[in-house]
Scaffold this active site. Sequence first.
Site, PDB file in Angstrom:
ATOM      1  N   TYR A 146      26.491  60.453  38.229  1.00  0.00           N
ATOM      2  CA  TYR A 146      27.490  60.374  37.157  1.00  0.00           C
ATOM      3  C   TYR A 146      28.891  60.588  37.719  1.00  0.00           C
ATOM      4  O   TYR A 146      29.852  59.988  37.247  1.00  0.00           O
ATOM      5  CB  TYR A 146      27.201  61.429  36.074  1.00  0.00           C
ATOM      6  CG  TYR A 146      28.054  61.200  34.855  1.00  0.00           C
ATOM      7  CD1 TYR A 146      27.669  60.280  33.878  1.00  0.00           C
ATOM      8  CD2 TYR A 146      29.274  61.862  34.701  1.00  0.00           C
ATOM      9  CE1 TYR A 146      28.475  60.038  32.779  1.00  0.00           C
ATOM     10  CE2 TYR A 146      30.084  61.618  33.601  1.00  0.00           C
ATOM     11  CZ  TYR A 146      29.682  60.707  32.634  1.00  0.00           C
ATOM     12  OH  TYR A 146      30.474  60.449  31.549  1.00  0.00           O
TER      13      TYR A 146
ATOM     14  N   PHE B 294      48.978  36.000  28.195  1.00  0.00           N
ATOM     15  CA  PHE B 294      47.536  35.802  28.289  1.00  0.00           C
ATOM     16  C   PHE B 294      46.904  36.519  27.100  1.00  0.00           C
ATOM     17  O   PHE B 294      47.384  37.570  26.680  1.00  0.00           O
ATOM     18  CB  PHE B 294      46.933  36.287  29.615  1.00  0.00           C
ATOM     19  CG  PHE B 294      45.470  35.960  29.664  1.00  0.00           C
ATOM     20  CD1 PHE B 294      45.050  34.646  29.813  1.00  0.00           C
ATOM     21  CD2 PHE B 294      44.511  36.937  29.447  1.00  0.00           C
ATOM     22  CE1 PHE B 294      43.695  34.316  29.757  1.00  0.00           C
ATOM     23  CE2 PHE B 294      43.159  36.619  29.400  1.00  0.00           C
ATOM     24  CZ  PHE B 294      42.758  35.299  29.557  1.00  0.00           C
ATOM     25  N   THR B 295      45.816  35.957  26.586  1.00  0.00           N
ATOM     26  CA  THR B 295      45.235  36.399  25.314  1.00  0.00           C
ATOM     27  C   THR B 295      44.991  37.919  25.246  1.00  0.00           C
ATOM     28  O   THR B 295      45.577  38.603  24.410  1.00  0.00           O
ATOM     29  CB  THR B 295      43.914  35.644  25.081  1.00  0.00           C
ATOM     30  OG1 THR B 295      43.076  35.813  26.221  1.00  0.00           O
ATOM     31  CG2 THR B 295      44.163  34.160  24.854  1.00  0.00           C
TER      32      THR B 295
ATOM     33  N   ASP C 212      49.560  41.266  36.991  1.00  0.00           N
ATOM     34  CA  ASP C 212      48.195  40.934  36.615  1.00  0.00           C
ATOM     35  C   ASP C 212      47.596  40.293  37.856  1.00  0.00           C
ATOM     36  O   ASP C 212      47.907  39.153  38.208  1.00  0.00           O
ATOM     37  CB  ASP C 212      48.168  39.981  35.414  1.00  0.00           C
ATOM     38  CG  ASP C 212      46.737  39.654  35.001  1.00  0.00           C
ATOM     39  OD1 ASP C 212      45.844  39.760  35.864  1.00  0.00           O
ATOM     40  OD2 ASP C 212      46.525  39.281  33.844  1.00  0.00           O
TER      41      ASP C 212
ATOM     42  N   LYS D 241      36.994  37.842  38.464  1.00  0.00           N
ATOM     43  CA  LYS D 241      37.525  36.584  39.009  1.00  0.00           C
ATOM     44  C   LYS D 241      37.600  36.720  40.541  1.00  0.00           C
ATOM     45  O   LYS D 241      36.598  36.571  41.224  1.00  0.00           O
ATOM     46  CB  LYS D 241      38.899  36.281  38.409  1.00  0.00           C
ATOM     47  CG  LYS D 241      38.856  35.769  36.964  1.00  0.00           C
ATOM     48  CD  LYS D 241      38.671  36.855  35.964  1.00  0.00           C
ATOM     49  CE  LYS D 241      39.018  36.488  34.546  1.00  0.00           C
ATOM     50  NZ  LYS D 241      38.686  37.591  33.610  1.00  0.00           N
TER      51      LYS D 241
ATOM     52  N   ARG E 123      42.229  25.866  25.326  1.00  0.00           N
ATOM     53  CA  ARG E 123      43.360  26.734  25.643  1.00  0.00           C
ATOM     54  C   ARG E 123      44.592  26.087  25.022  1.00  0.00           C
ATOM     55  O   ARG E 123      45.367  25.397  25.670  1.00  0.00           O
ATOM     56  CB  ARG E 123      43.554  26.917  27.156  1.00  0.00           C
ATOM     57  CG  ARG E 123      42.403  27.566  27.886  1.00  0.00           C
ATOM     58  CD  ARG E 123      42.401  29.083  27.942  1.00  0.00           C
ATOM     59  NE  ARG E 123      41.954  29.769  26.769  1.00  0.00           N
ATOM     60  CZ  ARG E 123      41.632  31.076  26.755  1.00  0.00           C
ATOM     61  NH1 ARG E 123      41.664  31.787  27.872  1.00  0.00           N
ATOM     62  NH2 ARG E 123      41.265  31.665  25.656  1.00  0.00           N
TER      63      ARG E 123
ATOM     64  N   PHE F 159      39.733  32.754  19.164  1.00  0.00           N
ATOM     65  CA  PHE F 159      39.041  31.678  19.885  1.00  0.00           C
ATOM     66  C   PHE F 159      37.620  32.061  20.274  1.00  0.00           C
ATOM     67  O   PHE F 159      36.766  31.194  20.437  1.00  0.00           O
ATOM     68  CB  PHE F 159      39.834  31.277  21.144  1.00  0.00           C
ATOM     69  CG  PHE F 159      40.089  32.430  22.077  1.00  0.00           C
ATOM     70  CD1 PHE F 159      41.187  33.252  21.890  1.00  0.00           C
ATOM     71  CD2 PHE F 159      39.239  32.693  23.133  1.00  0.00           C
ATOM     72  CE1 PHE F 159      41.418  34.332  22.738  1.00  0.00           C
ATOM     73  CE2 PHE F 159      39.463  33.759  23.994  1.00  0.00           C
ATOM     74  CZ  PHE F 159      40.564  34.578  23.782  1.00  0.00           C
TER      75      PHE F 159
HETATM   76  N1  PM9 Z   1      40.213  35.819  31.622  1.00  0.00           N
HETATM   77  C1  PM9 Z   1      39.225  33.718  31.295  1.00  0.00           C
HETATM   78  O1  PM9 Z   1      38.249  33.041  30.952  1.00  0.00           O
HETATM   79  C2  PM9 Z   1      38.043  35.733  30.395  1.00  0.00           C
HETATM   80  C3  PM9 Z   1      38.390  36.173  29.029  1.00  0.00           C
HETATM   81  S1  PM9 Z   1      39.416  35.172  28.034  1.00  0.00           S
HETATM   82  C4  PM9 Z   1      38.425  33.873  27.659  1.00  0.00           C
HETATM   83  O2  PM9 Z   1      40.245  33.210  31.814  1.00  0.00           O
HETATM   84  C5  PM9 Z   1      43.891  37.287  33.054  1.00  0.00           C
HETATM   85  C6  PM9 Z   1      44.926  36.445  33.702  1.00  0.00           C
HETATM   86  C7  PM9 Z   1      42.660  36.780  32.717  1.00  0.00           C
HETATM   87  C8  PM9 Z   1      41.699  37.624  32.079  1.00  0.00           C
HETATM   88  C9  PM9 Z   1      40.467  37.108  31.632  1.00  0.00           C
HETATM   89  C10 PM9 Z   1      42.047  38.980  31.849  1.00  0.00           C
HETATM   90  C11 PM9 Z   1      41.081  39.913  31.202  1.00  0.00           C
HETATM   91  C12 PM9 Z   1      43.273  39.421  32.216  1.00  0.00           C
HETATM   92  N2  PM9 Z   1      44.175  38.577  32.800  1.00  0.00           N
HETATM   93  O3  PM9 Z   1      38.002  39.336  31.018  1.00  0.00           O
HETATM   94  O4  PM9 Z   1      38.733  41.633  30.536  1.00  0.00           O
HETATM   95  O5  PM9 Z   1      42.391  35.514  33.001  1.00  0.00           O
HETATM   96  O6  PM9 Z   1      37.917  41.081  32.782  1.00  0.00           O
HETATM   97  O7  PM9 Z   1      40.066  40.227  32.071  1.00  0.00           O
HETATM   98  C13 PM9 Z   1      39.203  35.140  31.123  1.00  0.00           C
HETATM   99  P1  PM9 Z   1      38.581  40.589  31.560  1.00  0.00           P
END
Ligand code: PM9
Length: 458
Positions: A73, A125-126, A216, A259, A383, A450
């Site tokens: 843990y 970004f979303t 980011d 990513k 998008r 979305f």
């Molecule tokens: N990006 C993508 O598919 C997955 C979720 S939105 C459909 O592009 C950036 C630049 C991203 C991103 C996620 C996140 C969030 C932050 N910044 O998905 O929470 O492209 O690990 O990261 C998606 P997490």
Amino acid sequence: MQKYYPPEPFRIKAIEYVKSNTRAEREEVAEKAGFNTFLIDSEDVYIDLLTDSGTNAMSDRQWAGIMMGDEAYAGSRNWHHLEATIKELFGFKHVVPTHQGRGAENILSMIAIKPGQYVPGNMYFTTTRYHQESKGGIFTDIVIDEAHDPEIDLPFKGNVDLDKLKRLIDEKGAENIAYVCVAITVNLAGGQPVSMQNLRETYELCSRYGIKVFMDATRCVENAYFIKEREAGYSGKSIKEIVREEFSYADGCTMSGKKDGLVNIGGFLCLNDDELFVEAKELVVVYEGMPSYGGMTGRDMEAMAIGMKESVEDAYIEHRIMQVRYLGDRLMDAGIPIVKPVGGHAVFLDARRFCPHLTQNEFPAQSLAIQLYIESSVRGMERGIISAGRDRKTGKDHAPKLETVRLTIPRRVYTYKHMDLVADAVIDLYAQKEKVRALKWVYEPKQLRFFTGRFAPK
Ligand code: PM9
């Protein structure tokens, strides 16, 4: 320019079978999914280009690392490995682990934004904007204008517009800027990179005003490749050196390991400031877990530590970028309207030009994504206006200039032959584009609509 698409710098040790269903079956699937590609089961998809997030194939070294998971843990040895790796590659003083990128965005927004403050960023970004706005921040777009135009071809189309940033600071006062968020690369502009010169100048400008810069870092390795390829003075440097220099122009970063971390789950927040770090550690235990795991298992952390080291290997990243470019080049050669230039993680179809018979309010990108699935079992993602959501104050739709379908390439998963299949499918559909019909809302979620929204033909 001579095109060069390097062969895979790996051989395949484990495979996962995929099967194609019939067109009639896919029509049924699309209807059941409310014409939203996010709501289609993976089993019903042949080539899955929904996202490059968490869809990476891991290496044998990473799978071996999985067996070395220390699931204590507190104080797992895998955390020490991960922390040391991040510090070595990124150069920041402190690391806070999180379950994925948005966990880091949540914590950063809580510790660095006071309600009413502006948060300038090189395009929204979303999830990032959601967290900034939910903490009372006001997102302000400071990317160069060209980033919003799919047809302009520039080497660093994700750059911050320094005049826009300076104007905002002068107009609102430095004390009213929470921090500047610089994404490397810019996802929704098409995976467009930011130059090292722009990163340096943005940091210098902010430092003059005492404003912090948080990057980011989600696709920072892909950004580094473009710097090596396109910016004077960098062709002889290693990707590892370039990544380290990128972060020398920031006070911290958020990272989705899903990513460029080459794993299926995980993320982290980096900070140089000691006080912010203490605050972040207090919050991580509330939202994510102990500061030595942040929502990840020990084996997840081990896989990410190894994945991050692999991601800065020059042969890996060259193949990665060129495979995406191969798909883009095939589409451009056939006259398909796409966002130019092709960026790091995806090829974006320009739905406005693909579907001139539809207005933006008829959701051309949403409809194009689902029609491509019906015709070919290739899944992409909208998008455009659906992803952009509504303005929190006015309730009106944000109507972005870029109305796109993203064909996102998972890392180390597909071959060039798969890219050919995708290209042929898009080219075929372009020849019968009137099949892409107007859609209307059936269910519109209030947040990040979305993901789970449902639609029907208008
Ligand atoms: N990006 C993508 O598919 C997955 C979720 S939105 C459909 O592009 C950036 C630049 C991203 C991103 C996620 C996140 C969030 C932050 N910044 O998905 O929470 O492209 O690990 O990261 C998606 P997490």
